[in-house]
Design an enzyme around this catalytic site. Structure first.
Site, PDB file in Angstrom:
ATOM      1  N   GLU A 154      89.372 101.955 -30.734  1.00 15.36           N
ATOM      2  CA  GLU A 154      88.417 102.058 -29.637  1.00 15.36           C
ATOM      3  C   GLU A 154      89.059 101.965 -28.253  1.00 15.36           C
ATOM      4  O   GLU A 154      88.590 102.597 -27.299  1.00 15.36           O
ATOM      5  CB  GLU A 154      87.357 100.948 -29.767  1.00 15.36           C
ATOM      6  CG  GLU A 154      86.348 101.162 -30.880  1.00 15.36           C
ATOM      7  CD  GLU A 154      85.334 102.232 -30.544  1.00 15.36           C
ATOM      8  OE1 GLU A 154      85.322 102.722 -29.397  1.00 15.36           O
ATOM      9  OE2 GLU A 154      84.542 102.607 -31.428  1.00 15.36           O
ATOM     10  N   SER A 208      59.830  54.293 -64.644  1.00 15.56           N
ATOM     11  CA  SER A 208      60.676  53.150 -65.034  1.00 15.56           C
ATOM     12  C   SER A 208      62.013  53.116 -64.315  1.00 15.56           C
ATOM     13  O   SER A 208      62.882  52.313 -64.676  1.00 15.56           O
ATOM     14  CB  SER A 208      60.923  53.192 -66.551  1.00 15.56           C
ATOM     15  OG  SER A 208      59.726  53.034 -67.267  1.00 15.56           O
TER      16      SER A 208
END
Length: 651
Positions: free
Chosen positions: A49, A309
């Site tokens: 680019e 429990s």
């Protein structure tokens, strides 16, 4: 001119993505730094680019001169001269006109941007905002959506496609037009090869790599926890957690697999936390987040449910701490009424005389309630709250014996924190999911000797079928009506807590902690890896215990006809040392005198200092005990089983 705010992301302990949310406009714009992007991709991007990006001032004079000449001679834009800086300006202003005037304006702004920001800062803005088709912006979102991976490692073909897409993101979208995406990718590869950046052979190999034809889903791990964090701090874009992504993914899969086997509308929750520092390593709030039939949107890690429990280990721990029992003390498991309350075992049978170890491992209800009756339900509730647990009771109700069997509400995260106390010699650790969290330091739950004794008992629990025994200490629980199944266990490093049931509280006839939650617990430990605990100490045989500790005598007598009568007790209290006293035992010559302890009321059969029996003749109301400096607990037990204890310190 400022970058658009990024999407909110939730990260694990190593920075890996757990969950992301779209921004207010519905776009995926996931924040990323240059260090998190493949350096080869960055080099290829610049080479393709803007090869003079590191040296120009925002515009490339050579490229601009060439583009200007071509534009003047042809009357239109023939070749681009946009630098990465100019493209970044375009992303920040969101203007797409391709006119000479617009190009001149971009060039001016690019020069301004270069004066304010470094090259790396400009690159970071570009990589976070470049369009990749649809609502995907930024290289991180694109890499995850098209390749299912972070941009830290990209193939040459993947890099070429990500370079090509921002130039025409809609026409080149691979999920819409794979052929257009392929042509654009090959154009990038060909130009890179022409410039000598890559070899022709590398380009040919990259061209053979398939084009992705669909978008992959963005990671959605720990959805309940991620939602909570995002809602709690909506202005924060990055939430760092203590979770482990691999563990989270594995345990979410485990929960989903198991509930399919258990039944319809069933969900499951799993929590894993570090015993040393309380860091939560995995939090599975539900089995299937998007399954409405299973109410997957409900976070069962923080939902208030009956613990069944699972609290029995703390009842036994408090009884050991109070000098009422030892692990091999005999307890009666027979039909008993406690002021109108008649507990019975899960299988409706009774075992007669059993040791405390057997009673806890078999989760027998009558012995647990007899011990709770002796130590007091309020004491248990206060200890649990002091340790940081939530204890939800109806408004106006005081803790009763029913809390020993789950008669109140608490949360999975609270139970996990309570069980860290058993692994940490009685001191729990507050659980946290972020490093910046400053949870309140919980108070001690049990004395060290009591916690060690309970851990030794739980280490001998029979494992589920096909699971190895003795590797973790754990306890299961099933709430009233089979609405909740629990299993909480720990090894040397982690505590794991599991809940199974229906979020709406509907009973499930066959649901139990043993059959449904425990297998998930052991499978979870197998997935995260078990850190073996040291071998527990061997308990003192029943016959070798002091006479008052050989068999526990409850305050209520067994009644086959349903009635009960309280056993009379005379007062027993410790006159010296007083509770929380500081005692000096130093003599003038530097030696230390024995502590002369005294009680009022019943004579004492057993004297215990820090849980260890002392050599004192029975039926005495005073005793001389050698006590070293430091903090100590003195426990006295009378012949009828009543006991008292004080904590004091010696200078």
């Amino acid at each position: 001119m400022a970058p658009a705010p990024p999407s909110t992301v939730v990260l694990d302990r190593n920075g890996a993505l757990l969950r992301a949310f779209t921004d207010q406009s519905g776009r995926w714009r996931l924040p990323v730094t240059l260090a998190e992007v493949d350096p080869n991709f960055i080099a290829l991007l610049i080479a393709y680019e803007d090869k003079r990006f590191r040296h120009h001032i925002g515009v490339d004079p050579q490229a601009a001169g060439r583009a200007l000449f071509q534009g003047v001679t042809s009357g239109r834009i023939v070749s681009g001269a946009s630098t990465l800086t100019m493209q970044t300006v375009r992303l920040l202003t969101e203007r797409r006109e391709r006119t000479l005037l617009r190009k001149a304006e971009e060039a001016a702004r690019a020069i301004q941007l270069e004066r304010r920001l470094s090259k790396d800062e400009i690159l970071r803005i570009y990589l976070n905002n470049a369009p990749y088709g649809g609502n995907i912006e930024g290289i991180r979102a694109a890499s995850l959506a098209y390749f299912g991976r972070e941009p830290a490692r990209l193939t040459l073909a993947q890099s070429a496609l990500l370079i090509a897409l921002p130039q025409s993101p809609e026409t080149r979208r691979p999920d819409r037009d794979a052929e257009a995406a392929r042509i654009a990718r090959e154009r990038v590869l060909a130009r890179l090869a022409e410039r000598g950046i890559i070899t022709a052979r590398d380009a040919a190999e990259a061209e053979r790599e398939p084009i992705p034809t669909r978008r992959r889903p963005v990671p959605r791990l720990a959805p309940h926890l991620a939602r909570q964090l995002a809602n709690a701090a909506p202005d924060r874009s990055v939430h760092n957690t203590t979770l482990d992504r691999d563990w989270q993914a594995s345990l979410e899969a485990l929960a989903s697999q198991r509930v399919d086997l258990i039944g319809p509308k069933v969900s499951a929750a799993i929590l894993v936390a570090d015993i040393d520092n309380g860091a939560i390593r995995a939090s599975v709030g539900a089995a299937k987040f998007l399954d409405e039939n299973r109410a997957g949107f409900v976070d069962m890690v923080t939902a208030v449910r009956s613990p069944g429990s699972t609290l029995k280990p703390f009842i036994y721990g408090l009884a050991i701490e109070a000098g009422l029992i030892a692990p091999m003390t005999l307890l009666e498991d027979t039909p008993t009424t406690f002021a109108g309350y008649e507990p019975e075992n899960f299988d409706t049978t009774f075992r007669g005389l059993v040791t405390a170890t057997e009673a806890l491992r078999q989760s027998l209800n009558v012995p647990a309630i007899a011990l709770l009756d002796a130590i007091g339900a309020v004491r248990l509730a206060v200890r649990l709250q002091t340790a940081g647990a939530r204890v939800d009771l109806p408004v106006g109700y005081e803790p009763s014996l029913a809390i020993g069997l789950g008669g109140f509400g608490t949360r999975l995260i609270d139970l996990a924190a309570l069980y860290t106390a058993l692994a940490r010699d009685g001191r729990p650790v507050a659980l946290r999911v972020t490093d910046d969290a400053m949870p309140r330091r919980p108070g001690r739950l049990l004395e060290e000797r009591a916690a060690k004794a309970v851990s030794a008992i739980l280490s001998g629990m029979l494992p589920p079928r096909n699971a190895p025994p003795g590797e973790i200490a754990y306890k299961t629980g099933t709430s009233y009506g089979n609405r909740d199944a629990w299993a909480i266990g720990y090894d040397a490093k982690h505590v794991v807590a599991v809940w199974v049931g229906r979020p709406d509280g509907t009973p499930i006839a066959s649901l139990t902690g043993w059959t449904d939650a425990a297998p998930i617990l052991f499978d979870a430990f197998a997935r995260i890896g078990i850190e073996r605990r040291s071998a527990p100490p061997l308990p003192v045989a029943t016959a070798d215990l002091p006479p008052p500790l050989r068999q526990f005598m409850p305050r209520r007598t067994v009644s086959g006809g349903g009635g009960s009568a309280p056993r009379p007790r005379n007062a027993l209290s410790i006159a010296f040392p007083p509770a929380d006293a500081r005692v000096s035992l130093s003599r003038g010559d530097g030696s230390r005198a024995p502590l002369v302890a005294r009680v009022l009321g019943l004579p004492v059969d057993v004297w215990l200092l820090d849980g260890r029996p002392q050599s004192v003749h029975p039926n005495r109301r005073s005793a001389q005990i050698d006590v070293p400096p430091g903090e100590h607990t003195l426990t006295v037990v009378a012949a009828d089983g009543s006991s008292e204890r004080v904590t004091f310190s010696v200078d």
